[in-house]
Enzyme design. Structure first.
Site, PDB file in Angstrom:
ATOM      1  N   LYS A 113      60.256  67.664  32.570  1.00 46.42           N
ATOM      2  CA  LYS A 113      61.494  68.144  33.076  1.00 46.42           C
ATOM      3  C   LYS A 113      62.372  67.881  32.002  1.00 46.42           C
ATOM      4  CE  LYS A 113      65.100  66.872  35.222  1.00 46.42           C
ATOM      5  NZ  LYS A 113      66.158  67.784  34.800  1.00 46.42           N
ATOM      6  N   GLU A 157      64.097  54.519  28.288  1.00 46.29           N
ATOM      7  CA  GLU A 157      65.071  54.294  26.967  1.00 46.29           C
ATOM      8  C   GLU A 157      66.352  54.700  27.482  1.00 46.29           C
ATOM      9  OE1 GLU A 157      64.193  52.933  24.450  1.00 46.29           O
ATOM     10  OE2 GLU A 157      62.259  52.642  24.445  1.00 46.29           O
ATOM     11  N   CYS A 212      72.146  57.918  21.447  1.00 46.67           N
ATOM     12  CA  CYS A 212      72.023  56.707  22.184  1.00 46.67           C
ATOM     13  C   CYS A 212      72.007  55.589  21.201  1.00 46.67           C
ATOM     14  CB  CYS A 212      70.628  56.604  22.937  1.00 46.67           C
ATOM     15  SG  CYS A 212      69.167  56.854  21.845  1.00 46.67           S
ATOM     16  N   GLU A 241      79.316  52.602  27.253  1.00 45.04           N
ATOM     17  CA  GLU A 241      78.738  53.643  26.344  1.00 45.04           C
ATOM     18  C   GLU A 241      79.789  54.818  26.566  1.00 45.04           C
ATOM     19  OE1 GLU A 241      74.742  55.013  24.931  1.00 45.04           O
ATOM     20  OE2 GLU A 241      74.868  55.202  27.223  1.00 45.04           O
TER      21      GLU A 241
END
Length: 498
Positions: free
Chosen positions: A191, A265, A299, A399
């Site tokens: 997906k 992750e 990231c 973040e």
């Protein structure tokens, strides 16, 4: 849903509106969902619809899991050399269509054409790496005192795995998950992010063109809320490899049982330390590349720059001067240094964080939404530089996933390490220094899964492990490199007598 005017043999329809509609791939067949459709929008020019995709239902996802389950036994039994041939043919397909796919990637998520093509070619390299490396993964033979007995281990596949990936590296991240899964004999449900589904479609298409047997790889698009539980919770799912936000990763982990392997992750708040002996021009280059390439949407992107007070003023002056020269625009235009944010949602998030930063610290440069010719149709933000940032500030801790740099003053190496490690994340970290002793100490002292010395925080090799510490990753198996194979296999110990 548009009326269909022309049907393609490769899982897409072109409607009367001129917008191409792309299908799911389940059980070896391109197929449409009974549910709605969603449009894939160009973030550089939102009037450009890149494609129309299936807003799949849980029923569609369940069929994909069933198809992968049915295909597992025969795929597991296929000789690994034949599985390797398929991976290599898929790599050939990616390379042969790199120019087309790069343009599509740039249109759907905004990165420059050069970066998009590099990603596609690197993804082909990933498939070739695992086609070779997978054939070397084997068990061990153990000495024992019985001359009539042999004791050895087998490495065998887990079964059906789910691969759920983000939009920022929409081919390379799926490639480094799917390739080791398939070469070791697993079947998969893939997906992609709904914000960049066409790149994932092209990867699935490459495997189909390579002759992958029916059901081995199933491709389903749609919202995580609708189809996520159907491809993570069922007992048939033996492993989940996910890249995305920490919050989403935590929800997946809480929803599955202890028998389901998870490889997460997740987020990062990656520091770059600039020591007082650093080459400041090099430090500026690394900051710009790490913080503003891909509009900060990586990231491993640099978001905190910890600068020794002796060189803080000079570094900051050079950084601002450099950022003022950056060319911002659509990724299909040659010479652009930074493109748009990927979605309207991401634009809103970044602008909200910039407003928080204005209340907390000093906005030295940028931070405004860009308007006017070339900008009004897209999600553009001027790269932002904040100074006077301290550890407790929101922009130093959360973040942002955008082109925002927080400069933090430090007065010693020990202070820099303490502040760099003062984070819930530990994905990537870098230092700029000429001192060999500091380089050595940094590798030991920093709490990060990826450590860079005189290099940017971004980027990783195909053949080296990748992953973080703390809230950035699960602590099970790393992605990439040979360790990427281990997540998808289990060990069986065999005692064989005469």
């Amino acid at each position: 849903m548009s009326n269909v005017a022309m049907k393609s043999a490769h899982g897409s329809d072109v409607g009367h509106t001129g917008v191409e509609e792309f299908q799911n791939y389940i059980g070896g067949e391109w197929c449409s969902s009974k549910a709605e459709r969603f449009d894939n929008i160009n973030p550089a020019e939102t009037s450009d619809i890149v494609g129309r995709f299936q807003a799949s239902s849980a029923e569609d996802a369940e069929r994909a899991v069933a198809a992968a389950s049915a295909a597992f036994r025969s795929w597991k039994k296929m000789p690994i050399s034949k599985r390797a041939v398929i991976l290599n043919k898929a790599a050939d397909h990616l390379e042969a269509h790199a120019d087309r796919t790069a343009r599509e990637m740039t249109r759907e998520m905004g990165k420059s054409l050069g970066l998009a093509k590099d990603e596609i070619l690197r993804s082909a390299q990933t498939l070739r790496f695992y086609a070779i490396e997978g054939q070397t993964l084997s068990g061990e033979v153990f000495p024992n005192d019985d001359p009539d007995m042999t004791v050895y281990t087998l490495r065998e596949p887990l079964g059906v795995v789910s691969v759920i990936t983000p939009w920022n590296f929409p081919i390379s991240i799926p490639s480094r998950k799917i390739a080791p899964a398939l070469i070791t004999g697993n079947t998969a449900v893939f997906k992609p992010s709904s914000d960049a589904p066409l790149s994932g479609y092209r990867l699935a298409e490459a495997f189909v063109a390579a002759g992958l047997p029916k059901g081995v790889l199933n491709f389903v698009t749609g919202s995580a809320a609708e189809i996520g539980p159907a491809i993570t919770v069922p007992p048939a799912i033996r492993a989940i490899s996910f890249t995305g936000s920490t919050a989403a990763g935590e929800r997946i982990c809480r929803s599955v049982g202890f028998t389901t392997r998870t490889q997460m992750e997740l987020g990062g708040k990656n520091p770059l330390i600039v020591m007082d002996d650093a080459d400041l021009d090099h430090a500026v280059d690394l900051t710009v590349k790490g913080g503003f390439s891909l509009a900060g949407q990586a990231c491993t992107g640099t978001s905190r720059v910890l600068v020794m007070k002796q060189v803080l003023a000079e570094f900051t002056e050079r950084l601002v001067a450099r950022v003022k020269t950056l060319k911002i625009g659509g990724g299909l235009v040659a010479g652009m240094d930074m493109g748009p944010l990927a979605t309207a949602r991401q634009l809103e998030t970044v602008l909200n964080y910039i407003e928080i930063g204005k209340r907390e610290a000093t906005l030295l440069h940028g931070g405004e939404r860009l308007t006017g010719a070339g900008y009004d149709g897209g999600y553009y933000v001027a790269p932002a530089i904040f100074t006077g940032v301290t550890q407790e500030m929101t922009i130093a801790r959360e973040e942002i996933f955008g082109p925002v740099i927080a400069i933090i003053e430090v007065d010693s190496y020990a202070d820099a390490i303490a502040k760099a490690n003062d984070s819930e994340y530990g994905l990537s970290a870098a230092i700029v220094t000429r001192n060999p002793r500091v380089m050595h100490d940094f590798a030991d002292d920093i709490q990060s899964g990826t450590v860079k010395i005189n290099r940017t925080t971004t980027g990783n090799l195909v053949n080296a492990p990748f992953g973080g510490l703390k809230q950035s990753s699960t602590s099970t198996f790393r992605e990439s490199g040979r360790t990427g194979l281990e997540f998808y296999t289990q060990t069986k110990t065999v005692y064989r007598g005469c």
